[in-house]
Motif scaffolding. Structure first.
Motif, PDB file in Angstrom:
ATOM      1  N   TYR A 186       0.803  -1.225   0.000  1.00  0.00           N
ATOM      2  CA  TYR A 186       0.000   0.000   0.000  1.00  0.00           C
ATOM      3  C   TYR A 186       0.835   1.273   0.000  1.00  0.00           C
ATOM      4  O   TYR A 186       0.535   2.204  -0.751  1.00  0.00           O
ATOM      5  N   GLU A 187       1.861   1.343   0.837  1.00  0.00           N
ATOM      6  CA  GLU A 187       2.659   2.571   0.929  1.00  0.00           C
ATOM      7  C   GLU A 187       3.415   2.876  -0.359  1.00  0.00           C
ATOM      8  O   GLU A 187       3.790   4.016  -0.590  1.00  0.00           O
ATOM      9  N   ASN A 188       3.613   1.878  -1.201  1.00  0.00           N
ATOM     10  CA  ASN A 188       4.326   2.074  -2.456  1.00  0.00           C
ATOM     11  C   ASN A 188       3.393   2.478  -3.614  1.00  0.00           C
ATOM     12  O   ASN A 188       3.862   2.862  -4.674  1.00  0.00           O
ATOM     13  N   LEU A 189       2.092   2.405  -3.426  1.00  0.00           N
ATOM     14  CA  LEU A 189       1.139   2.700  -4.501  1.00  0.00           C
ATOM     15  C   LEU A 189       1.302   4.091  -5.117  1.00  0.00           C
ATOM     16  O   LEU A 189       1.168   4.233  -6.333  1.00  0.00           O
ATOM     17  N   PRO A 190       1.619   5.147  -4.332  1.00  0.00           N
ATOM     18  CA  PRO A 190       1.775   6.466  -4.963  1.00  0.00           C
ATOM     19  C   PRO A 190       2.892   6.535  -6.010  1.00  0.00           C
ATOM     20  O   PRO A 190       2.846   7.397  -6.894  1.00  0.00           O
ATOM     21  N   THR A 191       3.863   5.637  -5.970  1.00  0.00           N
ATOM     22  CA  THR A 191       4.924   5.673  -6.982  1.00  0.00           C
ATOM     23  C   THR A 191       4.373   5.315  -8.362  1.00  0.00           C
ATOM     24  O   THR A 191       4.968   5.685  -9.369  1.00  0.00           O
ATOM     25  N   PHE A 192       3.241   4.629  -8.412  1.00  0.00           N
ATOM     26  CA  PHE A 192       2.649   4.244  -9.693  1.00  0.00           C
ATOM     27  C   PHE A 192       1.760   5.339 -10.281  1.00  0.00           C
ATOM     28  O   PHE A 192       1.575   5.393 -11.484  1.00  0.00           O
ATOM     29  N   LEU A 193       1.207   6.196  -9.466  1.00  0.00           N
ATOM     30  CA  LEU A 193       0.383   7.322  -9.935  1.00  0.00           C
ATOM     31  C   LEU A 193       0.570   8.526  -9.008  1.00  0.00           C
ATOM     32  O   LEU A 193      -0.335   8.905  -8.276  1.00  0.00           O
ATOM     33  N   PRO A 194       1.731   9.152  -9.042  1.00  0.00           N
ATOM     34  CA  PRO A 194       2.028  10.221  -8.078  1.00  0.00           C
ATOM     35  C   PRO A 194       1.152  11.463  -8.219  1.00  0.00           C
ATOM     36  O   PRO A 194       0.963  12.190  -7.244  1.00  0.00           O
ATOM     37  N   ASP A 195       0.596  11.730  -9.400  1.00  0.00           N
ATOM     38  CA  ASP A 195      -0.240  12.922  -9.567  1.00  0.00           C
ATOM     39  C   ASP A 195      -1.630  12.757  -8.970  1.00  0.00           C
ATOM     40  O   ASP A 195      -2.248  13.731  -8.568  1.00  0.00           O
TER      41      ASP A 195
END
Length: 148
Positions: free
Chosen positions: A24-33
């Motif tokens: 879960y904590e790594n999910l923003p790396t896939f869609l940072p905007d």
């Protein structure tokens, strides 16, 4: 309530995709905007509660924070229940099924929006589909590139 269902097929193995989906904590790396942050608030054997900061930038520009309980149902199935925010009581079910060297991902979303947000339901459904599809495709690309 509003229902959204979609399916995509990817070339990565289901266990590798599921590992990334539940990181879960790594999910923003896939869609940072669109997904600014995910913080784990509670982690148990059978579930994890996260707090997400989401950014909508289509017709309206809005940042929201919500809490979500993610429950691993099996080694290829995840149910997420939104606990707070404008989509409180929404449910997202993600199932992965591997066959013919492809992984089929079925997504079922039962979107429950508060009164102020309900008018934006078509946009929010489109946003959810776009964000989840984008994350899955980027995960697939990362897995394929790591195999090289």
């Amino acid at each position: 309530m509003s229902i959204l269902n979609f399916t995509i097929k990817l070339g990565s193995k289901s266990d590798e995709l599921f590992k990334l989906i539940t990181d879960y904590e790594n999910l923003p790396t896939f869609l940072p905007d669109q997904l600014k942050s995910v913080e784990i608030l509670e982690k148990e054997d059978n579930h994890t509660i996260t707090e997400e900061t989401l950014v909508f930038t289509s017709i309206i520009k809005k940042t929201i924070t919500q809490k979500t309980k993610h429950s691993i149902i099996s080694n290829n199935s995840l149910e997420s229940n939104v606990l707070s925010g404008p989509a409180k009581n929404s449910k997202i079910l993600i199932k992965l099924e591997e066959n013919d060297e492809m992984t089929k991902i079925d997504v079922d979303i039962d979107l429950n929006l508060d009164l102020k947000t309900k008018i934006f339901s078509p946009l929010i459904k489109k946003w959810y589909k776009s964000v989840l599809t984008g994350i899955f495709y980027k995960m697939n690309t990362e897995i394929i590139n790591s195999d090289d």
